[in-house]
Write a protein that holds these residues in place. Structure first.
Motif, short mmCIF file in Angstrom:
data_model
loop_
_atom_site.label_atom_id
_atom_site.label_comp_id
_atom_site.label_asym_id
_atom_site.label_seq_id
_atom_site.Cartn_x
_atom_site.Cartn_y
_atom_site.Cartn_z
N LEU A 31 -28.05 -38.91 109.93
CA LEU A 31 -28.03 -38.89 108.46
C LEU A 31 -27.80 -37.47 107.94
O LEU A 31 -27.03 -37.24 107.00
CB LEU A 31 -29.36 -39.44 107.93
N LEU A 32 -28.44 -36.51 108.57
CA LEU A 32 -28.28 -35.11 108.17
C LEU A 32 -26.82 -34.67 108.33
O LEU A 32 -26.25 -34.01 107.47
CB LEU A 32 -29.17 -34.19 109.02
N GLU A 33 -26.24 -35.07 109.45
CA GLU A 33 -24.86 -34.69 109.72
C GLU A 33 -23.94 -35.27 108.64
O GLU A 33 -23.08 -34.57 108.10
CB GLU A 33 -24.47 -35.29 111.07
N ARG A 34 -24.18 -36.56 108.35
CA ARG A 34 -23.36 -37.19 107.32
C ARG A 34 -23.59 -36.49 105.97
O ARG A 34 -22.65 -36.20 105.24
CB ARG A 34 -23.75 -38.68 107.21
N GLY A 35 -24.85 -36.19 105.67
CA GLY A 35 -25.19 -35.52 104.42
C GLY A 35 -24.48 -34.18 104.28
O GLY A 35 -23.94 -33.87 103.22
N ARG A 36 -24.45 -33.42 105.35
CA ARG A 36 -23.78 -32.11 105.29
C ARG A 36 -22.32 -32.28 104.93
O ARG A 36 -21.78 -31.55 104.12
CB ARG A 36 -23.91 -31.38 106.63
N ALA A 89 -20.53 -31.06 101.35
CA ALA A 89 -19.51 -30.00 101.43
C ALA A 89 -18.33 -30.29 100.50
O ALA A 89 -17.50 -29.43 100.25
CB ALA A 89 -19.03 -29.86 102.87
N ARG A 90 -18.26 -31.53 99.98
CA ARG A 90 -17.14 -31.86 99.09
C ARG A 90 -17.23 -31.04 97.81
O ARG A 90 -18.35 -30.78 97.32
CB ARG A 90 -17.19 -33.36 98.72
N PRO A 91 -16.06 -30.66 97.26
CA PRO A 91 -16.06 -29.80 96.07
C PRO A 91 -16.93 -30.34 94.93
O PRO A 91 -17.64 -29.58 94.28
CB PRO A 91 -14.58 -29.78 95.66
N ARG A 92 -16.95 -31.67 94.78
CA ARG A 92 -17.71 -32.27 93.68
C ARG A 92 -19.20 -31.87 93.70
O ARG A 92 -19.86 -31.83 92.65
CB ARG A 92 -17.58 -33.81 93.80
N PHE A 93 -19.72 -31.61 94.91
CA PHE A 93 -21.16 -31.36 95.01
C PHE A 93 -21.51 -29.88 95.23
O PHE A 93 -22.63 -29.56 95.59
CB PHE A 93 -21.77 -32.22 96.12
N GLU A 127 -27.11 -38.09 87.89
CA GLU A 127 -26.15 -39.10 88.30
C GLU A 127 -25.68 -38.83 89.74
O GLU A 127 -25.55 -39.75 90.56
CB GLU A 127 -24.95 -39.02 87.35
N ASP A 128 -25.49 -37.54 90.08
CA ASP A 128 -25.10 -37.18 91.45
C ASP A 128 -26.18 -37.62 92.45
O ASP A 128 -25.90 -38.19 93.50
CB ASP A 128 -24.92 -35.66 91.59
N PHE A 129 -27.44 -37.33 92.07
CA PHE A 129 -28.54 -37.69 92.98
C PHE A 129 -28.56 -39.20 93.22
O PHE A 129 -28.73 -39.66 94.33
CB PHE A 129 -29.88 -37.23 92.41
N HIS A 130 -28.35 -39.96 92.13
CA HIS A 130 -28.34 -41.42 92.27
C HIS A 130 -27.19 -41.88 93.16
O HIS A 130 -27.36 -42.71 94.05
CB HIS A 130 -28.22 -42.09 90.90
N LEU A 133 -28.79 -40.77 100.93
CA LEU A 133 -29.41 -39.44 101.04
C LEU A 133 -30.52 -39.29 100.00
O LEU A 133 -30.24 -39.21 98.80
CB LEU A 133 -28.35 -38.35 100.80
N PRO A 134 -31.78 -39.23 100.43
CA PRO A 134 -32.85 -39.05 99.46
C PRO A 134 -32.83 -37.64 98.85
O PRO A 134 -32.32 -36.69 99.46
CB PRO A 134 -34.13 -39.25 100.28
N ARG A 135 -33.42 -37.54 97.66
CA ARG A 135 -33.39 -36.28 96.92
C ARG A 135 -33.93 -35.10 97.73
O ARG A 135 -33.34 -34.04 97.79
CB ARG A 135 -34.24 -36.45 95.64
N GLU A 136 -35.10 -35.31 98.39
CA GLU A 136 -35.68 -34.15 99.08
C GLU A 136 -34.80 -33.68 100.24
O GLU A 136 -34.72 -32.50 100.55
CB GLU A 136 -37.13 -34.40 99.51
N LEU A 137 -34.07 -34.64 100.83
CA LEU A 137 -33.17 -34.26 101.92
C LEU A 137 -31.98 -33.47 101.37
O LEU A 137 -31.55 -32.48 101.95
CB LEU A 137 -32.71 -35.53 102.61
N ILE A 138 -31.44 -33.91 100.22
CA ILE A 138 -30.31 -33.22 99.60
C ILE A 138 -30.72 -31.79 99.26
O ILE A 138 -30.02 -30.82 99.60
CB ILE A 138 -29.88 -33.94 98.30
N THR A 139 -31.90 -31.67 98.66
CA THR A 139 -32.38 -30.33 98.27
C THR A 139 -32.51 -29.45 99.51
O THR A 139 -32.07 -28.31 99.52
CB THR A 139 -33.75 -30.47 97.56
N GLY A 140 -33.06 -30.03 100.57
CA GLY A 140 -33.22 -29.28 101.83
C GLY A 140 -31.86 -28.84 102.38
O GLY A 140 -31.68 -27.69 102.79
#
Ligand code: SER
Length: 389
Positions: free
Chosen positions: A347-352, A356-360, A367-370, A378-385
């Protein structure tokens, strides 16, 4: 006094007063109960609090393992655990609240040797539906224990529907100097024991109706009282955590708050697995997965850990399963831990990749988090991390 001695002192004290010991149930409440997990000793007793005769009579005592996710963000402070044990007593339409408070006071002071000057009480002040709990206040005044009156903190309910009623609580002073202030104003007053006079049932529409019988339901936090009796400054230093504090620091370099979180959550995960919960994306299984991911996130902060979660010593898994009298094999627990670690790694690999996409790249909107949660898991705390990496 070790926790096992505390349990036997408690149970014997109540057996001498006509209570029969019942076997505590698992972390999973019986079908039909409105909560996801057993959060207090009364859950398995709901039908009997509502009037069905209990086969062992009207006075009961037990030890019940409980899990509370409402306190998750407080785990790591001196008093909150995710999985903990509650020592409970019940009067099913038998004696009333004042007798329960008298016995509770007797056990704490004479039975366990606590200085009465270190006690404080709280009681229900009354609201527009129910009058003040004068019966409890009279007991406290007679015993010479200071009492503070509150409204919300002294009305206990079992989730949105079910039995409820006013409660009166014992607090114990944990500060170094002499006691000061009151429980709501100074958190060195630690709540240890709650005595609920269960008089009502809350219905689906929010209304209150009287129960067919008046009950007393009490719950004492085992690890809290044990740590105070053992002169320790937090629940993480009571004897239940001795093997964890000995073995976990050898695996991972953690500061004290992280060590507490890792020990609490891993112990809770083992207990959940032992009670038959398996990782999932919803319900109980999601709580298990989330606890484990919080651990994995903490372990990944700082330098890359040289040990995986599958290196958790057998002794800790066995200690927990034995403690809760669960018969799962440690190797099976380990297998689940490793599977979940691998799944999280993917999941972390996919999240990275997604992040990395320009949008993020810039600041993220709600709305992005949702979108990241709903579409990419990807849960919020994981995105923040991940964005802090
Ligand atoms: N039900 C009460 C509590 O959870 C007492 O057992 O505090």
């Amino acid at each position: 006094m070790r926790t096992d001695q505390l349990i036997s002192t408690f149970v014997e004290y109540y057996e001498e007063r006509g209570h029969r010991r019942i076997t505590g149930s698992t972390l999973l409440p019986p079908p039909g109960d409105p909560v996801l997990f057993t959060t207090s000793g009364m859950h398995p007793l709901t039908p009997y609090l509502e009037g069905r005769p209990h086969p062992l009579g009207k006075r009961l005592v037990n030890v019940q393992r409980c899990l509370r996710t409402t306190d998750l963000d407080e785990v790591g402070d001196a008093t909150h655990l995710t999985v903990f044990e509650m020592l409970g007593t019940w009067s099913l339409g038998d004696y009333e609240g004042p007798r329960s408070l008298d016995w509770g006071y007797g056990l704490l002071t004479e039975g366990l040797g606590i200085d009465p000057g270190l006690l404080h009480a709280t009681a229900f002040a009354g609201d527009d539906r129910t009058g003040p709990d004068t019966a409890s206040v009279e007991v406290w005044q007679r015993l010479g224990v200071p009492v503070e009156l509150t409204v919300e903190d002294n009305w206990w309910s079992n989730g949105p529907v079910g039995p409820c009623g006013p409660d009166s609580e014992f607090f114990l002073w944990s500060g170094d100097g002499p006691p000061q202030s009151t429980p709501t104003r100074d958190d060195r007053w630690v709540e240890v024991w709650n005595h609920v006079t269960m008089t009502h049932r809350r219905l689906d529409d929010g209304s209150l109706v009287p129960l067919p019988q008046r009950n007393v339901d009490t719950g004492l936090g085992l690890e809290r009282l044990a740590s105070l009796l053992q002169g320790r400054s937090s629940v993480f230093e009571c004897d239940v955590f001795d093997p964890w504090r000995r073995l976990v620091p050898a695996l991972w370099t953690l500061d004290e708050p992280s060590l507490r979180l890792v020990c609490d959550h891993l112990r809770s995960v083992v207990a959940l697995l032992g009670d038959g919960v398996r990782p999932a994306n919803t319900g109980r299984g999601y709580v298990l997965r989330r606890l484990l991911r919080r651990v994995l996130t903490v372990l990944r902060q700082g330098q890359a850990p040289s040990h995986g979660i599958g290196d958790l010593p057998d002794e800790l898994i066995r200690h927990t399963l034995d403690h809760f009298r669960q018969d799962m094999r440690p190797s099976e627990v380990r297998r689940t831990l490793i599977d979940e670690e691998q799944r999280f790694g993917r999941l972390l690999e996919r999240g990275r990749g997604v992040l990395a996409r320009p949008r993020f790249r810039g600041p993220l909107t709600e709305e992005d988090f949702h979108y990241l949660h709903d579409t990419h898991g990807l849960p919020r705390e994981l995105i923040t991390g991940l964005r802090e990496e």
